[in-house]
Design a protein around this motif. Structure first.
Motif, PDB file in Angstrom:
ATOM      1  N   UNK A  99       0.885  -1.297  -0.043  1.00  0.00           N
ATOM      2  CA  UNK A  99       0.177   0.007  -0.143  1.00  0.00           C
ATOM      3  C   UNK A  99       0.834   1.284   0.037  1.00  0.00           C
ATOM      4  N   UNK A 100       0.312   2.329  -0.480  1.00  0.00           N
ATOM      5  CA  UNK A 100       1.096   3.760  -0.622  1.00  0.00           C
ATOM      6  C   UNK A 100       1.399   4.162   0.792  1.00  0.00           C
ATOM      7  N   UNK A 101       0.267   3.850   1.796  1.00  0.00           N
ATOM      8  CA  UNK A 101       0.457   4.570   3.192  1.00  0.00           C
ATOM      9  C   UNK A 101       1.787   4.376   3.608  1.00  0.00           C
ATOM     10  N   UNK A 102       2.472   5.399   4.215  1.00  0.00           N
ATOM     11  CA  UNK A 102       3.848   5.502   4.560  1.00  0.00           C
ATOM     12  C   UNK A 102       4.255   4.147   5.895  1.00  0.00           C
ATOM     13  N   UNK A 150       3.549   0.477   4.159  1.00  0.00           N
ATOM     14  CA  UNK A 150       4.758   0.322   3.370  1.00  0.00           C
ATOM     15  C   UNK A 150       6.115   0.191   4.217  1.00  0.00           C
TER      16      UNK A 150
END
Lengths: 220, 220
Positions: free
Chosen positions: A87-90, A93
């Motif tokens: 996922x994009x979420x920092x 990821x």
């Protein structure tokens, strides 16, 4: 020119990349580089990957890349693919990156152990590692994952991610040596969850055929 | 609550994270976890990093993360930092990822070799690796980088990136054992380029003091 993927189906990182590309439906052409035949050491292959290892890719524009985790992240980023596998979420990821970094010196110890114990002697290669230490490290890695799976379904929580697929390809390799997984019931349950993905199964076809062949020989 | 960074200045991956945070001017509080005193194995630290290794971070919201490369990428992504150390471009960042992944099983062999050769015997720890093989792998890693620096200034080309900073922290460690770098002139040149960064120098202060102490002892 299409995306070219250079792999050996018997290599864990190779299978990992092939499986992820198939799950993400990224069009590509597989080129087999058989390690057992030394094909990764030819001058032709050195032009593709100077490290002379599999996997490697050559993208449509000629861009070359090695290292399985780097390849998969590049494909996701360059194609702007949105996937729960990464996922994009920092923070989500980052936890996947944390496992993938640990993998190199953690879970990968399993293949180091089994290669030097079982494969090297058969190929006449001298064992270069301390086998007792390698076994200790392999068991530590298995225990760590087994404990993790006692409270959560996948390495980074409730969802399957790149972390599980990379770990699965490594651990699955141990089936080749009839590894006794009975001490790791949570790993067995996790494996049966990951196996349900058809691309994962398809990626292990060659390996499973060899396992079957080995098992059918009564003396092995 | 500020970003907390748990490190030991004598640990290569710890220095790497501290240096990058300083270059990027990310406010943080350093908490020293001295490995030589076994502080990474205390129950208090296990709550921060269950892997019981340094470095680790606890972000302002309580988010915990281990593994140096994962930490640095998380900081850059979560703060939306634009930096030539890790450019947004998919192909440029992929080549940096490629090196950082290789680092674990490549350049890191240097510390495995020197720890088992020089440090372990002094601490009364039994050497668990095949020293001849470890030396071979360490030299292979140095040769690979030396060849790279014969045609380019930095690991990924013309600009310094995360790849160089991680590699530098590892290679710099060899100064502790008076490693003979004369066979690797391109690495020496690259080191002198990287050393010009003031944050890199500041991050090696503790290590350099110890090196000086060791060198001042005539019998060592």
């Amino acid at each position: 020119m299409s995306l070219k993927l250079y792999i050996d189906w018997l290599s864990q990182p190779s299978r990992f990349v092939a499986i992820v590309l198939n799950i993400l439906k990224v069009p590509h052409e597989v080129v087999e580089i058989r390690i057992a035949e030394g094909k990764q050491r030819t001058p032709e292959y050195a032009k593709i990957n100077p490290y002379r290892k599999v996997p490697a890719i050559v993208d449509k524009d000629g861009f070359q890349l090695a290292e399985s985790h780097a390849i998969v992240k590049y494909i996701i980023k360059s194609r702007n693919i949105k996937t729960p596998l990464y996922p994009d979420d920092p923070q989500q990821s980052a936890k996947i990156d944390e496992y993938l970094d640990y993998h190199h010196t953690g879970t990968r110890k399993l293949s180091q152990y089994f290669f030097n114990l079982m494969v090297a002697p058969k190929l006449g290669i001298e064992t270069t590692v301390n086998l007792e230490q390698a076994k200790k490290e392999a068991i530590f890695a298995l225990k760590l994952l087994d404990t993790k799976f006692s409270t959560q379904d996948y390495i980074c929580g409730k969802e399957i991610t790149l972390a599980d697929l990379s770990a699965y390809c490594e651990i699955m390799q141990l089936h080749m040596v009839n590894w006794d997984f009975s001490k790791y019931p949570n790993i067995l349950n996790w494996m049966s969850r990951v196996t349900q993905i058809k691309e994962v199964n398809a990626g292990h076809e060659v390996l499973l055929k060899i396992v079957q062949k080995i098992r059918s020989k009564p003396k092995l």
